[in-house]
Design a protein around this motif. Structure first.
Motif: not given
Length: 139
Positions: A17, A20-21, A97, A99
């Motif tokens: 997303e 928000n990956s 997470r 970027t």
């Protein structure tokens, strides 16, 4: 994604997303019986789990164990137990997470694969806790 066979417990999660990956794995909502078995294993000997959580590979990919925690010690365990920090977990989740730039990079899939591989010691530890009886035999 689930792991193969009933003896390899836990799961993998892949989320893309914008802004928000992440990839994740572990035990998001263990049933009460599984949660008790995990806690009992930790209470018996927290050293193997601490070794995994303090390993260079774990720190590189995940930094820390994540998941919802109780504010107090769970019932049935002494309040001064040496592993109070681990026993309070209700979820046992690993998250890395990414970027947007990392997601669009040429080596993103390689990094995802390496991340899932870095989860294996943790997932294998949990699988053993959930599939062995108190005598160390596979149920």
């Amino acid at each position: 994604f689930k792991r193969a066979t009933r003896f390899r417990r836990g799961g993998y999660y892949f989320h893309i997303e914008q802004g928000n990956s992440f990839v994740a794995g572990g035990f998001w909502g263990p049933v009460p019986e599984d949660l008790k078995r995990i806690r009992d294993e930790i209470a018996f000997d927290p050293a193997p789990l601490r070794k995994i959580l303090n390993s260079k590979s774990f720190k590189t990919y995940f930094k820390t164990l994540e998941g919802e925690q109780l504010k107090k010690m769970p019932k049935g365990y002494p309040a001064d137990h040496e592993a109070i920090d681990l026993l309070r977990y209700k979820q046992f989740v690993l998250i890395r997470r990414f970027t947007d730039k990392e997601v669009l990079s040429d080596n993103f899939l390689k990094e995802v694969n390496l991340t899932f591989k870095a989860m294996r010691p943790f997932l294998d530890y949990m699988s053993e806790a959930l599939t062995m009886d108190p005598n160390g035999l596979t149920e």
